[in-house]
Motif scaffolding. Sequence first.
Motif, PDB file in Angstrom:
ATOM      1  N   ASP A   1       6.759 -10.338 -14.476  1.00 52.42           N
ATOM      2  CA  ASP A   1       6.291  -9.176 -13.721  1.00 52.42           C
ATOM      3  C   ASP A   1       7.134  -9.024 -12.463  1.00 52.42           C
ATOM      4  O   ASP A   1       7.661 -10.000 -11.917  1.00 52.42           O
ATOM      5  CB  ASP A   1       4.812  -9.340 -13.370  1.00 52.42           C
ATOM      6  N   ALA A   2       7.234  -7.775 -11.994  1.00 55.89           N
ATOM      7  CA  ALA A   2       8.149  -7.481 -10.888  1.00 55.89           C
ATOM      8  C   ALA A   2       7.445  -6.710  -9.780  1.00 55.89           C
ATOM      9  O   ALA A   2       6.489  -5.959 -10.019  1.00 55.89           O
ATOM     10  CB  ALA A   2       9.336  -6.663 -11.405  1.00 55.89           C
ATOM     11  N   TRP A   3       7.938  -6.899  -8.557  1.00 53.19           N
ATOM     12  CA  TRP A   3       7.555  -6.040  -7.438  1.00 53.19           C
ATOM     13  C   TRP A   3       8.337  -4.736  -7.540  1.00 53.19           C
ATOM     14  O   TRP A   3       9.498  -4.726  -7.953  1.00 53.19           O
ATOM     15  CB  TRP A   3       7.872  -6.721  -6.105  1.00 53.19           C
ATOM     16  N   LEU A   4       7.698  -3.657  -7.140  1.00 57.10           N
ATOM     17  CA  LEU A   4       8.288  -2.329  -7.271  1.00 57.10           C
ATOM     18  C   LEU A   4       8.191  -1.591  -5.952  1.00 57.10           C
ATOM     19  O   LEU A   4       7.162  -1.663  -5.268  1.00 57.10           O
ATOM     20  CB  LEU A   4       7.558  -1.531  -8.364  1.00 57.10           C
ATOM     21  N   ASN A   5       9.230  -0.850  -5.594  1.00 58.92           N
ATOM     22  CA  ASN A   5       9.193  -0.026  -4.394  1.00 58.92           C
ATOM     23  C   ASN A   5       8.390   1.244  -4.652  1.00 58.92           C
ATOM     24  O   ASN A   5       8.591   1.921  -5.657  1.00 58.92           O
ATOM     25  CB  ASN A   5      10.621   0.355  -3.966  1.00 58.92           C
ATOM     26  N   ASN A   6       7.488   1.545  -3.744  1.00 58.34           N
ATOM     27  CA  ASN A   6       6.698   2.770  -3.831  1.00 58.34           C
ATOM     28  C   ASN A   6       7.569   3.948  -3.388  1.00 58.34           C
ATOM     29  O   ASN A   6       8.022   4.001  -2.247  1.00 58.34           O
ATOM     30  CB  ASN A   6       5.460   2.659  -2.944  1.00 58.34           C
ATOM     31  N   VAL A   7       7.787   4.912  -4.286  1.00 63.15           N
ATOM     32  CA  VAL A   7       8.665   6.043  -3.975  1.00 63.15           C
ATOM     33  C   VAL A   7       8.154   6.856  -2.784  1.00 63.15           C
ATOM     34  O   VAL A   7       8.931   7.559  -2.133  1.00 63.15           O
ATOM     35  CB  VAL A   7       8.836   6.939  -5.223  1.00 63.15           C
ATOM     36  N   HIS A   8       6.872   6.733  -2.473  1.00 66.30           N
ATOM     37  CA  HIS A   8       6.321   7.448  -1.312  1.00 66.30           C
ATOM     38  C   HIS A   8       7.041   7.049  -0.034  1.00 66.30           C
ATOM     39  O   HIS A   8       7.165   7.858   0.895  1.00 66.30           O
ATOM     40  CB  HIS A   8       4.822   7.146  -1.191  1.00 66.30           C
TER      41      HIS A   8
ATOM     42  N   ASP B   1       3.785 -16.056   7.838  1.00 64.58           N
ATOM     43  CA  ASP B   1       4.489 -17.336   7.839  1.00 64.58           C
ATOM     44  C   ASP B   1       5.191 -17.657   6.524  1.00 64.58           C
ATOM     45  O   ASP B   1       6.263 -18.265   6.525  1.00 64.58           O
ATOM     46  CB  ASP B   1       3.503 -18.469   8.158  1.00 64.58           C
ATOM     47  N   THR B   2       4.585 -17.309   5.391  1.00 59.68           N
ATOM     48  CA  THR B   2       5.154 -17.674   4.100  1.00 59.68           C
ATOM     49  C   THR B   2       5.630 -16.433   3.358  1.00 59.68           C
ATOM     50  O   THR B   2       5.232 -15.307   3.666  1.00 59.68           O
ATOM     51  CB  THR B   2       4.123 -18.409   3.228  1.00 59.68           C
ATOM     52  N   LEU B   3       6.472 -16.652   2.352  1.00 63.29           N
ATOM     53  CA  LEU B   3       6.986 -15.539   1.564  1.00 63.29           C
ATOM     54  C   LEU B   3       5.856 -14.787   0.868  1.00 63.29           C
ATOM     55  O   LEU B   3       5.829 -13.552   0.862  1.00 63.29           O
ATOM     56  CB  LEU B   3       7.996 -16.062   0.533  1.00 63.29           C
ATOM     57  N   ASP B   4       4.910 -15.527   0.303  1.00 67.25           N
ATOM     58  CA  ASP B   4       3.795 -14.867  -0.383  1.00 67.25           C
ATOM     59  C   ASP B   4       2.958 -14.043   0.593  1.00 67.25           C
ATOM     60  O   ASP B   4       2.479 -12.952   0.247  1.00 67.25           O
ATOM     61  CB  ASP B   4       2.908 -15.902  -1.080  1.00 67.25           C
TER      62      ASP B   4
ATOM     63  N   VAL C   1       3.068  -6.522   2.746  1.00 66.64           N
ATOM     64  CA  VAL C   1       3.792  -5.300   2.392  1.00 66.64           C
ATOM     65  C   VAL C   1       3.047  -4.563   1.281  1.00 66.64           C
ATOM     66  O   VAL C   1       2.971  -3.334   1.274  1.00 66.64           O
ATOM     67  CB  VAL C   1       5.240  -5.620   1.977  1.00 66.64           C
ATOM     68  N   GLU C   2       2.470  -5.327   0.353  1.00 63.34           N
ATOM     69  CA  GLU C   2       1.673  -4.696  -0.705  1.00 63.34           C
ATOM     70  C   GLU C   2       0.420  -4.046  -0.135  1.00 63.34           C
ATOM     71  O   GLU C   2       0.019  -2.959  -0.559  1.00 63.34           O
ATOM     72  CB  GLU C   2       1.286  -5.724  -1.768  1.00 63.34           C
ATOM     73  N   ARG C   3      -0.226  -4.694   0.844  1.00 61.73           N
ATOM     74  CA  ARG C   3      -1.417  -4.115   1.458  1.00 61.73           C
ATOM     75  C   ARG C   3      -1.102  -2.756   2.075  1.00 61.73           C
ATOM     76  O   ARG C   3      -1.925  -1.840   2.019  1.00 61.73           O
ATOM     77  CB  ARG C   3      -1.966  -5.065   2.534  1.00 61.73           C
TER      78      ARG C   3
ATOM     79  N   LEU D   1       4.516  -2.184  -4.874  1.00 57.44           N
ATOM     80  CA  LEU D   1       3.443  -2.104  -5.856  1.00 57.44           C
ATOM     81  C   LEU D   1       3.692  -3.125  -6.956  1.00 57.44           C
ATOM     82  O   LEU D   1       4.798  -3.644  -7.105  1.00 57.44           O
ATOM     83  CB  LEU D   1       3.378  -0.700  -6.468  1.00 57.44           C
ATOM     84  N   ARG D   2       2.666  -3.411  -7.718  1.00 53.64           N
ATOM     85  CA  ARG D   2       2.822  -4.185  -8.956  1.00 53.64           C
ATOM     86  C   ARG D   2       1.926  -3.554 -10.009  1.00 53.64           C
ATOM     87  O   ARG D   2       0.897  -2.936  -9.696  1.00 53.64           O
ATOM     88  CB  ARG D   2       2.480  -5.657  -8.755  1.00 53.64           C
ATOM     89  N   ILE D   3       2.290  -3.717 -11.251  1.00 58.90           N
ATOM     90  CA  ILE D   3       1.528  -3.074 -12.321  1.00 58.90           C
ATOM     91  C   ILE D   3       0.228  -3.804 -12.595  1.00 58.90           C
ATOM     92  O   ILE D   3      -0.829  -3.183 -12.702  1.00 58.90           O
ATOM     93  CB  ILE D   3       2.398  -2.968 -13.591  1.00 58.90           C
ATOM     94  N   ASP D   4       0.293  -5.108 -12.692  1.00 58.53           N
ATOM     95  CA  ASP D   4      -0.920  -5.887 -12.980  1.00 58.53           C
ATOM     96  C   ASP D   4      -1.401  -6.548 -11.691  1.00 58.53           C
ATOM     97  O   ASP D   4      -0.738  -7.460 -11.177  1.00 58.53           O
ATOM     98  CB  ASP D   4      -0.625  -6.951 -14.039  1.00 58.53           C
ATOM     99  N   PRO D   5      -2.535  -6.138 -11.143  1.00 63.97           N
ATOM    100  CA  PRO D   5      -3.007  -6.723  -9.882  1.00 63.97           C
ATOM    101  C   PRO D   5      -3.421  -8.183 -10.010  1.00 63.97           C
ATOM    102  O   PRO D   5      -3.621  -8.861  -8.997  1.00 63.97           O
ATOM    103  CB  PRO D   5      -4.198  -5.835  -9.496  1.00 63.97           C
ATOM    104  N   ASP D   6      -3.545  -8.676 -11.247  1.00 64.91           N
ATOM    105  CA  ASP D   6      -3.967 -10.063 -11.462  1.00 64.91           C
ATOM    106  C   ASP D   6      -2.809 -11.016 -11.702  1.00 64.91           C
ATOM    107  O   ASP D   6      -3.025 -12.217 -11.892  1.00 64.91           O
ATOM    108  CB  ASP D   6      -4.938 -10.133 -12.656  1.00 64.91           C
ATOM    109  N   VAL D   7      -1.581 -10.499 -11.717  1.00 60.86           N
ATOM    110  CA  VAL D   7      -0.412 -11.349 -11.963  1.00 60.86           C
ATOM    111  C   VAL D   7       0.539 -11.236 -10.773  1.00 60.86           C
ATOM    112  O   VAL D   7       0.940 -10.135 -10.392  1.00 60.86           O
ATOM    113  CB  VAL D   7       0.313 -10.934 -13.265  1.00 60.86           C
ATOM    114  N   TRP D   8       0.896 -12.385 -10.185  1.00 58.66           N
ATOM    115  CA  TRP D   8       1.790 -12.393  -9.020  1.00 58.66           C
ATOM    116  C   TRP D   8       3.231 -12.272  -9.504  1.00 58.66           C
ATOM    117  O   TRP D   8       3.738 -13.139 -10.214  1.00 58.66           O
ATOM    118  CB  TRP D   8       1.610 -13.679  -8.232  1.00 58.66           C
ATOM    119  N   PRO D   9       3.948 -11.209  -9.129  1.00 56.07           N
ATOM    120  CA  PRO D   9       5.316 -11.009  -9.616  1.00 56.07           C
ATOM    121  C   PRO D   9       6.281 -12.075  -9.085  1.00 56.07           C
ATOM    122  O   PRO D   9       6.131 -12.575  -7.967  1.00 56.07           O
ATOM    123  CB  PRO D   9       5.685  -9.628  -9.074  1.00 56.07           C
TER     124      PRO D   9
END
Length: 423
Positions: free
Chosen positions: A177-184, A210-213, A219-221, A226-234
């Motif tokens: 799974d991948a992180w995606l840039n929001n076109v907005h 402090d951490t990458l996660d 940034v996601e908040r 964005l990510r497609i599956d909210p239950d899977v960490w890209p």
Amino acid sequence: WIDSYPFVRLHQPSGWYGVGSTVLGDDRIATDGPEAGHYTRVSGVEIQAYFEALMRDRFLPSGQVRFQPKTEYLGEATDQPGEHRVRSLFGGEETNVVVRERLVDATWTASRVPQTYPPPFAVADGVRVVTPTELTRLGAVDRVVVVGTGKTAFDTGVWLLEQGCPPASITWIRTRDAWLNNVHFMQPGTLADLTVEGTVGFLEALATRDTLDEVLAEVERREVILRIDPDVWPTVFRGPTISTYEVDQLRRITDVVRRGRVLRIEPDRIVLEHGEVPTTPDTVHVHCAAPGLPERPPVPVFADGRITVQYLTRASMPLSSAAIARTEALDLDDEERNRLCPTNFMDQTPLGYLQMLLRGLATEVTWRGHPDLKDWFTTTRVNATRSRPGEDRDPARQALYGRLLEAIGPAYATLERLSLAGP
């Protein structure tokens, strides 16, 4: 663009693309449909027409350009220094070309698409494997398996759903799974402050977490990514751009297989790195697994007799290419040119994407402060955040840039610490 699928469109608004002197598309904000409120994106056919018109109406009539389609480059002639060989694919006639200044290599960052890239897995006899282009030419289809994790797979999934394909009829094999840039937050023109807001979102997250996660979660908040599956960490971040409409559509596909890469497809089963899933001879398997972005290591842009076009900033090839051309026109040595045009390699990890983003920002700051580049950079059309009349009197914009300046120092410090710690 010639080889890509018929429903392909630009990732980002058309205002980011093309040559600096000529607008691509109609440069308007959509008022209805899935892209309402955002600048429009042209199709692959429109892109082909745009560049065909430039070649036909501007470059060829200038007398300074000779266009040789269906021709392959063979390399430098061994017996004639400074001369290079090209060969026609129709007839095989070879021609010597004298390079008076530099050879420009625009293939280093060439992307690959399924139509010209064979499936990276074995296909048994009797299995229906098609490219997205071939998919559009099929008749009735009862079941589809999409193989791929990138933008081509996203586009194919959305296209299938928009054609009325039931989500339950689609299986999606997604290796990662991948992180995606929001076109907005990637808009030009009168909406360019949204692009700055997105950049500030990354910087403030780096400055305060402090951490990458934790950075990615912040940034996601803000919905900048964005990510497609909210239950899977890209675990991947290649920089593709997507809309919330497309994400909502893709979430309708619930039969997602995550068992590693496809090794081979047989008439009754798909064998993966970590297991297998059933299939049938009538199922259509869509190959969306071409690598897309290249993985070549960076090389100096300017070298003896050669320019190698590469990404410099914000994963934007039009702006990067324009900067390379502008810098080549200056009376500088190659050491200074390469200092102004440092390559920006992206390793497709979340940390690598953040490094790419901030390296690009540093390069843009250098351009903005260089006496021979600042006027070009602040006015060129392919710079989405170029200067506009009256902006220095806009309190909201000044406040936004104030936030950027406040966060940029701590953001770089955090990124350096994360880089030293590793992914």
